[in-house]
Design an enzyme around this catalytic site. Structure first.
Site, PDB file in Angstrom:
ATOM      1  N   LYS A  10       0.915  -1.144  -0.089  1.00 54.02           N
ATOM      2  CA  LYS A  10       0.002   0.053  -0.102  1.00 54.02           C
ATOM      3  C   LYS A  10       0.756   1.221  -0.078  1.00 54.02           C
ATOM      4  CE  LYS A  10       0.595   1.441   4.408  1.00 54.02           C
ATOM      5  NZ  LYS A  10       1.474   2.620   4.623  1.00 54.02           N
ATOM      6  N   ASP A 138      -2.339  -0.938  10.101  1.00 55.14           N
ATOM      7  CA  ASP A 138      -2.370  -1.340   9.010  1.00 55.14           C
ATOM      8  C   ASP A 138      -2.904  -2.801   8.554  1.00 55.14           C
ATOM      9  OD1 ASP A 138      -1.082   1.206   8.270  1.00 55.14           O
ATOM     10  OD2 ASP A 138       0.875   0.022   7.462  1.00 55.14           O
TER      11      ASP A 138
END
Length: 168
Positions: A10, A138
């Site tokens: 990401k 995350d």
């Protein structure tokens, strides 16, 4: 049975750090976006103890690895005692470690989803998200991926409309 799962990296399209929280984390507002770069996490059934191997010798494969931590949390949530068993994990690292791309967190999310199926542990999405949050902010995002707004420590996730494909 062998199952190979991509664990995508990401980037943060935006990031606002808003101050220190009482728990020691910073209050964040960020837009996460998964990207094409990914690790491959392969799961195989075995009769032995839970085991992780990685093609990158720098990557920890013991109890400090987030995949191992995910397996341990899930194993306990499933009502099992002792240490996890019955699965061998092979990790092909493509996401650079410590680069802010979320490689370890993505691998852990892939492990939570895949191992819950392999071990027949039926958890509601909210329960899975609670386990993910214990592993890191995350990890919660990686349960869904795509484009999302992250708030709090980055663990309160609101899906957003996916952005068009572009170069980064």
């Amino acid at each position: 049975m062998r199952l190979a799962v991509p664990a995508f990296a990401k980037i943060n399209l935006s990031l606002q750090v808003r101050g220190l929280r009482p728990d020691g984390y910073h209050e964040l507002r960020t837009v996460f976006q998964t990207i094409k770069l990914h690790d491959v996490v392969s799961f195989s059934q075995t009769s032995g103890p839970f085991d992780i191997r990685c093609d990158d010798p720098v990557c920890p494969i013991g109890h400090t690895n987030l995949i191992w931590k995910a397996a341990q949390l899930l194993w306990r949530a499933g009502g099992f005692s002792g240490t996890p068993r019955g699965v061998r994990v092979r990790l092909q690292k493509k996401i650079p470690m410590q680069a802010g791309l979320g490689g370890g967190s993505s691998d852990a999310a892939a492990a939570l989803v895949t191992l819950s199926s392999m071990w027949n542990i039926a958890l509601a999405p909210r329960q899975l998200a609670r386990l993910a949050k214990k592993l890191g902010a995350d990890v919660t995002f990686f349960l869904a991926g795509g484009t999302a707004l992250g708030e709090g420590a980055g663990d309160r996730i609101k899906p957003l409309e996916d952005r068009p494909s572009s170069w980064v």
